[in-house]
Design a protein around this motif. Structure first.
Motif, PDB file in Angstrom:
ATOM      1  N   LEU A 210      -4.142  -1.720   0.575  1.00  0.00           N
ATOM      2  CA  LEU A 210      -3.658  -0.844  -0.492  1.00  0.00           C
ATOM      3  C   LEU A 210      -4.732  -0.598  -1.539  1.00  0.00           C
ATOM      4  O   LEU A 210      -4.802   0.484  -2.127  1.00  0.00           O
ATOM      5  CB  LEU A 210      -2.434  -1.453  -1.171  1.00  0.00           C
ATOM      6  N   LYS A 211      -5.571  -1.639  -1.776  1.00  0.00           N
ATOM      7  CA  LYS A 211      -6.498  -1.536  -2.895  1.00  0.00           C
ATOM      8  C   LYS A 211      -7.573  -2.604  -2.790  1.00  0.00           C
ATOM      9  O   LYS A 211      -7.293  -3.733  -2.381  1.00  0.00           O
ATOM     10  CB  LYS A 211      -5.704  -1.724  -4.186  1.00  0.00           C
ATOM     11  N   GLU A 212      -8.800  -2.257  -3.166  1.00  0.00           N
ATOM     12  CA  GLU A 212      -9.865  -3.241  -3.329  1.00  0.00           C
ATOM     13  C   GLU A 212      -9.821  -3.707  -4.779  1.00  0.00           C
ATOM     14  O   GLU A 212      -9.754  -2.895  -5.703  1.00  0.00           O
ATOM     15  CB  GLU A 212     -11.231  -2.617  -3.030  1.00  0.00           C
ATOM     16  N   ILE A 213      -9.847  -5.015  -4.986  1.00  0.00           N
ATOM     17  CA  ILE A 213      -9.807  -5.590  -6.327  1.00  0.00           C
ATOM     18  C   ILE A 213     -11.200  -6.118  -6.647  1.00  0.00           C
ATOM     19  O   ILE A 213     -11.728  -6.958  -5.905  1.00  0.00           O
ATOM     20  CB  ILE A 213      -8.763  -6.714  -6.411  1.00  0.00           C
ATOM     21  N   THR A 214     -11.791  -5.630  -7.753  1.00  0.00           N
ATOM     22  CA  THR A 214     -13.163  -6.012  -8.087  1.00  0.00           C
ATOM     23  C   THR A 214     -13.299  -6.629  -9.480  1.00  0.00           C
ATOM     24  O   THR A 214     -14.401  -6.752 -10.003  1.00  0.00           O
ATOM     25  CB  THR A 214     -14.104  -4.794  -7.978  1.00  0.00           C
ATOM     26  N   SER A 215     -12.172  -7.008 -10.071  1.00  0.00           N
ATOM     27  CA  SER A 215     -12.205  -7.719 -11.354  1.00  0.00           C
ATOM     28  C   SER A 215     -10.987  -8.628 -11.424  1.00  0.00           C
ATOM     29  O   SER A 215     -10.023  -8.439 -10.684  1.00  0.00           O
ATOM     30  CB  SER A 215     -12.219  -6.735 -12.524  1.00  0.00           C
ATOM     31  N   ASP A 216     -11.040  -9.608 -12.306  1.00  0.00           N
ATOM     32  CA  ASP A 216      -9.917 -10.530 -12.457  1.00  0.00           C
ATOM     33  C   ASP A 216      -8.678  -9.739 -12.883  1.00  0.00           C
ATOM     34  O   ASP A 216      -8.747  -8.898 -13.781  1.00  0.00           O
ATOM     35  CB  ASP A 216     -10.227 -11.595 -13.506  1.00  0.00           C
TER      36      ASP A 216
ATOM     37  N   TYR B  81      -8.637  -8.108  -1.544  1.00  0.00           N
ATOM     38  CA  TYR B  81      -7.920  -6.917  -1.102  1.00  0.00           C
ATOM     39  C   TYR B  81      -6.421  -7.116  -1.162  1.00  0.00           C
ATOM     40  O   TYR B  81      -5.898  -8.112  -0.658  1.00  0.00           O
ATOM     41  CB  TYR B  81      -8.345  -6.546   0.319  1.00  0.00           C
ATOM     42  N   LEU B  82      -5.730  -6.148  -1.774  1.00  0.00           N
ATOM     43  CA  LEU B  82      -4.279  -6.113  -1.799  1.00  0.00           C
ATOM     44  C   LEU B  82      -3.828  -5.438  -0.510  1.00  0.00           C
ATOM     45  O   LEU B  82      -4.265  -4.321  -0.211  1.00  0.00           O
ATOM     46  CB  LEU B  82      -3.785  -5.320  -3.015  1.00  0.00           C
ATOM     47  N   VAL B  83      -3.015  -6.146   0.272  1.00  0.00           N
ATOM     48  CA  VAL B  83      -2.537  -5.620   1.556  1.00  0.00           C
ATOM     49  C   VAL B  83      -1.015  -5.648   1.584  1.00  0.00           C
ATOM     50  O   VAL B  83      -0.382  -6.435   0.879  1.00  0.00           O
ATOM     51  CB  VAL B  83      -3.099  -6.440   2.753  1.00  0.00           C
ATOM     52  N   ARG B  84      -0.437  -4.772   2.418  1.00  0.00           N
ATOM     53  CA  ARG B  84       1.018  -4.743   2.595  1.00  0.00           C
ATOM     54  C   ARG B  84       1.326  -4.951   4.068  1.00  0.00           C
ATOM     55  O   ARG B  84       0.794  -4.260   4.933  1.00  0.00           O
ATOM     56  CB  ARG B  84       1.617  -3.424   2.122  1.00  0.00           C
ATOM     57  N   SER B  85       2.214  -5.886   4.360  1.00  0.00           N
ATOM     58  CA  SER B  85       2.627  -6.194   5.726  1.00  0.00           C
ATOM     59  C   SER B  85       3.532  -5.100   6.273  1.00  0.00           C
ATOM     60  O   SER B  85       4.472  -4.666   5.601  1.00  0.00           O
ATOM     61  CB  SER B  85       3.383  -7.526   5.740  1.00  0.00           C
ATOM     62  N   ASP B  86       3.247  -4.659   7.507  1.00  0.00           N
ATOM     63  CA  ASP B  86       4.119  -3.673   8.160  1.00  0.00           C
ATOM     64  C   ASP B  86       5.503  -4.254   8.408  1.00  0.00           C
ATOM     65  O   ASP B  86       6.500  -3.566   8.277  1.00  0.00           O
ATOM     66  CB  ASP B  86       3.533  -3.244   9.515  1.00  0.00           C
ATOM     67  N   LYS B  87       5.558  -5.517   8.781  1.00  0.00           N
ATOM     68  CA  LYS B  87       6.827  -6.143   9.173  1.00  0.00           C
ATOM     69  C   LYS B  87       7.742  -6.402   7.980  1.00  0.00           C
ATOM     70  O   LYS B  87       8.907  -6.027   7.985  1.00  0.00           O
ATOM     71  CB  LYS B  87       6.543  -7.444   9.923  1.00  0.00           C
ATOM     72  N   SER B  88       7.211  -7.060   6.949  1.00  0.00           N
ATOM     73  CA  SER B  88       8.067  -7.462   5.828  1.00  0.00           C
ATOM     74  C   SER B  88       8.005  -6.512   4.640  1.00  0.00           C
ATOM     75  O   SER B  88       8.883  -6.546   3.781  1.00  0.00           O
ATOM     76  CB  SER B  88       7.658  -8.858   5.350  1.00  0.00           C
ATOM     77  N   GLY B  89       6.947  -5.718   4.558  1.00  0.00           N
ATOM     78  CA  GLY B  89       6.759  -4.869   3.388  1.00  0.00           C
ATOM     79  C   GLY B  89       6.221  -5.633   2.198  1.00  0.00           C
ATOM     80  O   GLY B  89       5.989  -5.059   1.134  1.00  0.00           O
ATOM     81  N   GLY B  90       6.015  -6.943   2.372  1.00  0.00           N
ATOM     82  CA  GLY B  90       5.502  -7.775   1.293  1.00  0.00           C
ATOM     83  C   GLY B  90       4.028  -7.513   1.034  1.00  0.00           C
ATOM     84  O   GLY B  90       3.291  -7.088   1.922  1.00  0.00           O
TER      85      GLY B  90
ATOM     86  N   VAL C 133      -2.687 -10.810  -1.423  1.00  0.00           N
ATOM     87  CA  VAL C 133      -4.099 -10.586  -1.724  1.00  0.00           C
ATOM     88  C   VAL C 133      -4.917 -11.547  -0.875  1.00  0.00           C
ATOM     89  O   VAL C 133      -4.596 -12.734  -0.781  1.00  0.00           O
ATOM     90  CB  VAL C 133      -4.386 -10.819  -3.225  1.00  0.00           C
ATOM     91  N   HIS C 134      -5.960 -11.010  -0.238  1.00  0.00           N
ATOM     92  CA  HIS C 134      -6.806 -11.831   0.631  1.00  0.00           C
ATOM     93  C   HIS C 134      -8.273 -11.554   0.384  1.00  0.00           C
ATOM     94  O   HIS C 134      -8.662 -10.431   0.045  1.00  0.00           O
ATOM     95  CB  HIS C 134      -6.512 -11.541   2.110  1.00  0.00           C
ATOM     96  N   LYS C 135      -9.079 -12.577   0.611  1.00  0.00           N
ATOM     97  CA  LYS C 135     -10.530 -12.416   0.610  1.00  0.00           C
ATOM     98  C   LYS C 135     -10.914 -11.687   1.894  1.00  0.00           C
ATOM     99  O   LYS C 135     -10.198 -11.752   2.897  1.00  0.00           O
ATOM    100  CB  LYS C 135     -11.207 -13.778   0.538  1.00  0.00           C
ATOM    101  N   PRO C 136     -12.051 -10.992   1.883  1.00  0.00           N
ATOM    102  CA  PRO C 136     -12.430 -10.194   3.055  1.00  0.00           C
ATOM    103  C   PRO C 136     -12.584 -11.016   4.339  1.00  0.00           C
ATOM    104  O   PRO C 136     -12.265 -10.521   5.415  1.00  0.00           O
ATOM    105  CB  PRO C 136     -13.733  -9.533   2.656  1.00  0.00           C
ATOM    106  N   GLU C 137     -13.016 -12.251   4.238  1.00  0.00           N
ATOM    107  CA  GLU C 137     -13.195 -13.065   5.438  1.00  0.00           C
ATOM    108  C   GLU C 137     -11.872 -13.425   6.114  1.00  0.00           C
ATOM    109  O   GLU C 137     -11.848 -13.821   7.278  1.00  0.00           O
ATOM    110  CB  GLU C 137     -14.018 -14.328   5.139  1.00  0.00           C
TER     111      GLU C 137
END
Length: 69
Positions: free
Chosen positions: A25-31, A48-57, A60-64
């Motif tokens: 959904l979005k790249e986060i580059t600041s606190d 990175y802010l991500v949204r799950s297809d299954k749950s819609g939840g 936020v995850h690190k790129p690795e």
């Protein structure tokens, strides 16, 4: 070098219930506050802010932790 993702990229990651698939959904580059927690990020160490297809939840995850599909 840090992996980079863009809004709309399809990705997968490991979650508590197994593997999850969704969209960046979005790249986060600041606190900031996102997905119910404080996120520590910078231009050199984005998250990175991500949204799950299954749950819609949202999460936020690190790129690795993400794999582009």
């Amino acid at each position: 070098m840090t992996k980079r993702f863009h809004q709309g990229d399809r990705v997968r990651w490991n979650s508590h219930g197994g593997e999850a698939v969704g969209e960046v959904l979005k790249e986060i580059t600041s606190d900031t506050e996102a997905a119910g927690r404080t996120v520590r990020a910078s231009r050199d160490e984005p998250q990175y802010l991500v949204r799950s297809d299954k749950s819609g939840g949202e999460a936020v995850h690190k790129p690795e932790a993400l794999e582009k599909l």
